[in-house]
Write an enzyme that holds these catalytic residues in place. Sequence first.
Site, PDB file in Angstrom:
ATOM      1  N   LYS A 127       7.715  11.486  -2.140  1.00 41.62           N
ATOM      2  CA  LYS A 127       6.573  10.997  -1.455  1.00 41.62           C
ATOM      3  C   LYS A 127       6.880   9.912  -0.566  1.00 41.62           C
ATOM      4  O   LYS A 127       7.707   9.059  -0.890  1.00 41.62           O
ATOM      5  CB  LYS A 127       5.544  10.404  -2.633  1.00 41.62           C
ATOM      6  N   SER A 223      -3.169  11.365  -4.182  1.00 42.76           N
ATOM      7  CA  SER A 223      -2.345  10.918  -2.876  1.00 42.76           C
ATOM      8  C   SER A 223      -1.055  11.510  -2.945  1.00 42.76           C
ATOM      9  O   SER A 223      -0.537  11.485  -1.896  1.00 42.76           O
ATOM     10  CB  SER A 223      -2.422   9.254  -3.058  1.00 42.76           C
ATOM     11  N   SER A 245      -2.610  10.116  -9.358  1.00 42.70           N
ATOM     12  CA  SER A 245      -2.000  10.574  -8.004  1.00 42.70           C
ATOM     13  C   SER A 245      -0.862  11.811  -8.489  1.00 42.70           C
ATOM     14  O   SER A 245      -0.259  11.996  -7.333  1.00 42.70           O
ATOM     15  CB  SER A 245      -1.922   9.961  -7.008  1.00 42.70           C
TER      16      SER A 245
END
Length: 588
Positions: A127, A223, A245
């Site tokens: 990420k 997210s 998330s």
Amino acid sequence: MKSVPGPNNRAMQAGFRWGGVPPVGCLRASVLLAAISVACGGPASETAPFDVVEATIPEMRAAMESGQLTSRQLVMEHLARIARYEWQLNAAVSINPNALAEAEALDAERAAGDVRGPLHGIPVALKDNIHTTHIPTTGGSLAFEGYLPPYEATLTTNLREAGAIIIAKAGLTEFANFMAGPPNQMPGNYNALTGYGLNPYDPRRDPREDRNDGRPALTTGGSSSGIGTAASFWSANVGTDTGGSIISPSNANMLVGIRPTIARVSRWGVAPVTLDHDMAGPMARTVTDAAIMLGAMEGTEPDPNDAATARCEAPPGRDYTPFLNAGGLEGARIGIPRAFYYEPVEVGGETIGGLNEEAAALMSEAIAVLEAAGAVVVDPAEIPSFVDPDPGANFNTWPLCIGGHQAKGSDEGCSVNFKYGMKRDFDAWLESLGPSAPVGTLTELREWNLAHRDAGSMKYEQSRYDISDEMDVEADRARNAADMAKDSLLSQMRGIDAVLEEYDLDAIFTPGSRGAALAARAQYPHIVVPFGFVPNAPTPPFPEGFDARPAPFGIGFTGAACSEPRLIELAYAFEQATLRRVPPESFP
């Protein structure tokens, strides 16, 4: 406020001129060109083709050990998939330009008999709020475009030392979705730098009026992004989770996701929302792959930069694979918390929770799987804070302050920890970056976004930044401590700890991604496993003629602090008893 150049670096590299609006198409083209450029950056492979679609990490490793495959070829195959399909999914923020060179170096190490571990030569993604010093770390923010932090995240170092190749930075909701909440909620997997990510199980955009701004018709989850892992762009990825998330996007993309106990994995070098709840964890196509990733991410010793990593002891050799026991459900005591999760409950005169008919039928089938595998199913096993009729003592009526309507003076009925932690920990993180940081404080980031509004810096405004920035770290410390105490009471003592102890349970069993919020507030581990599909039938409905494809829907196991080994055992046994993951059909 520090001066930052306009957000045009990658657009210009891709041959496009900055024109006053965010060049999302240009940025996506840049990622595609990067993938093609890297993939074409050396001589063709002389080994036989290896199909990476749905290939597991053990299968990739075995192919390399047998000489059927090199790491270089493995990286090339993944880059080719990115080049072929990225334009449809927008899964990546950036591609590692040195991925092939890293693969060749790891191939040389293998040839010399030096194998670092089970991830040796395996491509993974992170990420884009996790520090890498060889690939930009942007948080999806225009202000951070092209930014290379001065130090690497501890988990990045651990993965690279284990032999992993960070092939790409995966898309995300801008700065882990603590930028824009109500009244202008930022859609999941949108950020100003690259736009919207799309779900590979239905890679179309939402056609409904007032929602047709490019967002996906089928949610991608929280997210973190599981898009690239689901589409076999890389073997697995690392997400971060503050309130769901990792679990939500794993569920939405038919992946296995593990949110570990708080600080089992070091948080050093991860852009924070609140360190009281932030945690990084693996997202993969199988429990085996997720277990391998978790072991590689975790340190053998506590991280001096994150003292809380002493909380849980790593398994011997950082190896969770001994817990991959297909018979792990035999005799396991699994609780079914009916109230709220499965069936509606009344609290203070309001009815909340419950499942629709399709999801309820799927969960009945899943519970039957537990029983058939030899588990002792305790049904119901109610969570005390979920069945308390007093709204002031019920977990589900104690929300987080995460909207513009919950600014100071209007936040009495919600926990301030996320907005307080964002002010405290985000500013501290920016300070750790030193003079290289494009902004020095949350205040400066807000001001930068306002100054670059016409460039698309804040399509959904920044209500969460606003309510966080008004917090005073010293003056509001007592309020945060009181709210954290209530969080702990409802999620731990009268939550997970209470139900596990009362019924002598190994874990509780929850539908879809619903168990994520309780586990995150409690700082406890949770694992989601793919199981089936439910209709994608939002409110308001899609227009007539739009044939929405079904949404992935998994099951979750939640356990006590540091119980990852047992949860992995339960999750693996369930996975092996069902094997319900299917690849997205549009990306063969």
